[in-house]
Design a protein around this motif. Sequence first.
Motif, PDB file in Angstrom:
ATOM      1  N   SER A 164     -39.159 -82.612 -15.451  1.00 28.07           N
ATOM      2  CA  SER A 164     -39.556 -81.254 -15.779  1.00 28.07           C
ATOM      3  C   SER A 164     -38.288 -80.477 -16.104  1.00 28.07           C
ATOM      4  CB  SER A 164     -40.291 -80.629 -14.592  1.00 28.07           C
ATOM      5  OG  SER A 164     -40.679 -79.315 -14.918  1.00 28.07           O
ATOM      6  N   SER A 165     -38.242 -79.876 -17.273  1.00 22.89           N
ATOM      7  CA  SER A 165     -37.047 -79.113 -17.645  1.00 22.89           C
ATOM      8  C   SER A 165     -37.378 -77.627 -17.614  1.00 22.89           C
ATOM      9  CB  SER A 165     -36.550 -79.533 -19.022  1.00 22.89           C
ATOM     10  OG  SER A 165     -37.585 -79.480 -19.966  1.00 22.89           O
ATOM     11  N   LYS A 166     -36.392 -76.856 -17.162  1.00 23.30           N
ATOM     12  CA  LYS A 166     -36.590 -75.409 -17.042  1.00 23.30           C
ATOM     13  C   LYS A 166     -35.330 -74.716 -17.544  1.00 23.30           C
ATOM     14  CE  LYS A 166     -37.358 -71.943 -13.395  1.00 23.30           C
ATOM     15  NZ  LYS A 166     -37.614 -71.791 -11.947  1.00 23.30           N
ATOM     16  N   ILE A 167     -35.503 -73.804 -18.484  1.00 23.29           N
ATOM     17  CA  ILE A 167     -34.365 -73.044 -18.997  1.00 23.29           C
ATOM     18  C   ILE A 167     -34.652 -71.564 -18.808  1.00 23.29           C
ATOM     19  CG2 ILE A 167     -33.001 -72.475 -21.047  1.00 23.29           C
ATOM     20  CD1 ILE A 167     -33.413 -75.279 -22.037  1.00 23.29           C
ATOM     21  N   CYS A 168     -33.676 -70.859 -18.250  1.00 23.77           N
ATOM     22  CA  CYS A 168     -33.847 -69.434 -17.982  1.00 23.77           C
ATOM     23  C   CYS A 168     -32.793 -68.623 -18.722  1.00 23.77           C
ATOM     24  CB  CYS A 168     -33.738 -69.149 -16.492  1.00 23.77           C
ATOM     25  SG  CYS A 168     -35.069 -69.891 -15.529  1.00 23.77           S
ATOM     26  N   SER A 169     -33.256 -67.674 -19.511  1.00 20.08           N
ATOM     27  CA  SER A 169     -32.360 -66.700 -20.131  1.00 20.08           C
ATOM     28  C   SER A 169     -32.213 -65.528 -19.174  1.00 20.08           C
ATOM     29  CB  SER A 169     -32.944 -66.222 -21.457  1.00 20.08           C
ATOM     30  OG  SER A 169     -33.026 -67.299 -22.360  1.00 20.08           O
ATOM     31  N   ARG A 170     -31.111 -64.814 -19.306  1.00 20.60           N
ATOM     32  CA  ARG A 170     -30.848 -63.724 -18.361  1.00 20.60           C
ATOM     33  C   ARG A 170     -30.767 -62.387 -19.101  1.00 20.60           C
ATOM     34  NH1 ARG A 170     -27.359 -64.713 -13.129  1.00 20.60           N
ATOM     35  NH2 ARG A 170     -28.245 -63.038 -11.900  1.00 20.60           N
ATOM     36  N   HIS A 224     -35.083 -80.008 -24.493  1.00 21.38           N
ATOM     37  CA  HIS A 224     -35.741 -78.709 -24.417  1.00 21.38           C
ATOM     38  C   HIS A 224     -34.658 -77.648 -24.552  1.00 21.38           C
ATOM     39  CE1 HIS A 224     -37.603 -75.751 -21.195  1.00 21.38           C
ATOM     40  NE2 HIS A 224     -37.572 -75.191 -22.394  1.00 21.38           N
ATOM     41  N   GLU A 225     -34.938 -76.651 -25.387  1.00 21.91           N
ATOM     42  CA  GLU A 225     -33.937 -75.608 -25.628  1.00 21.91           C
ATOM     43  C   GLU A 225     -34.630 -74.261 -25.734  1.00 21.91           C
ATOM     44  OE1 GLU A 225     -30.835 -76.115 -28.875  1.00 21.91           O
ATOM     45  OE2 GLU A 225     -32.064 -74.519 -29.696  1.00 21.91           O
ATOM     46  N   MET A 226     -33.994 -73.212 -25.175  1.00 17.39           N
ATOM     47  CA  MET A 226     -34.531 -71.858 -25.341  1.00 17.39           C
ATOM     48  C   MET A 226     -33.390 -70.909 -25.657  1.00 17.39           C
ATOM     49  SD  MET A 226     -37.065 -69.589 -22.925  1.00 17.39           S
ATOM     50  CE  MET A 226     -35.918 -68.987 -21.691  1.00 17.39           C
ATOM     51  N   THR A 227     -33.606 -70.045 -26.625  1.00 16.53           N
ATOM     52  CA  THR A 227     -32.601 -69.049 -27.001  1.00 16.53           C
ATOM     53  C   THR A 227     -33.290 -67.698 -27.188  1.00 16.53           C
ATOM     54  OG1 THR A 227     -32.901 -69.657 -29.321  1.00 16.53           O
ATOM     55  CG2 THR A 227     -31.039 -70.656 -28.166  1.00 16.53           C
ATOM     56  N   THR A 275     -29.644 -66.761 -24.974  1.00 15.21           N
ATOM     57  CA  THR A 275     -29.259 -66.829 -23.566  1.00 15.21           C
ATOM     58  C   THR A 275     -29.384 -65.467 -22.897  1.00 15.21           C
ATOM     59  OG1 THR A 275     -27.702 -68.561 -24.121  1.00 15.21           O
ATOM     60  CG2 THR A 275     -27.376 -67.479 -22.007  1.00 15.21           C
TER      61      THR A 275
END
Lengths: 165, 119
Positions: free
Chosen positions: B111-117, B18-21, B23
């Motif tokens: 469960s994967s969780k990615i948070c951008s700031r 899982h990836e989110m962009t 950042t």
Amino acid sequence: MKKLLIVSLILAPHIPVYAADTPIVGNVQTRCLITTDTNGVYGNPLPSKLSTTASDGGVVPVIRYDVTLADAYLAKITTPTAFSTSPTLTDSVTWTGSTAVSKTSDAGMSGYEAAKVTYGSTTQFDLTKAGSTWFSSSSTAVYGVSKSFVGGSYTAIVLAECIAK
Amino acid sequence: MRALLLLALLPFCNAVAHEMTPTYPTFSKSFMAGISVTTLNIFNKRKDVSYYEIGVFTDEWEPIPFVSEYTIIPMKYLDTVSFDVYVSNLSLSSVEFICSVSQVQAGATVSSKICSRVK
């Protein structure tokens, strides 16, 4: 024949070229990728115990974090504190778990394990280097006071978080 | 019977990701007055996940109201989805994290969780 050759030479620069470059475009940017590398399996060494450790017949799950920018992310891994699916249980389950660095892609990441912060069932790692880090997350569930688990299928969830700093 | 209690904790056949962009997303003015917008992308390499839930939070992890096309984004395996997050300018200064969390289905156990700031 000569005329044809001359005409061909004159027109040659104007003949369109149909061969074309095919670009492959890409974009490199800061990112965090969470990957499950190894399947986890609960072993059942005692009727009252489920455990992922190898000596108990289990397999410890391994989660890999890939980050492309140093010092940009925190990795937080939370071991299970409940079953997401299970047969009906009438007694309480005692959970224990731990997470440790099992492998790194950079020697500079060797300090991750010593610098980890644990609170409750969550372990936090500061990803100060770019590259890949593998985390092993063990989990043990003990039912009641030496009570036998009910036969059936049990599933528990590990939460893997990647939080930008 | 008890001996058959050998159970999968993480029953995956392949590596899943899982990836989110980006950042560090930045908000800009939207087409509506008083509303700002930012765009993020999620890449789903998890065969066991078809939905990701979006959330916007303060630095104390208090939820902040936002609008997006989907709060829970449907995604196929190997899909990349780009989505806009709209936030009122009144709460914009409080926005710290924009997160995506995989929605675990039966059988999936990570469960994967990615948070951008937002800086």
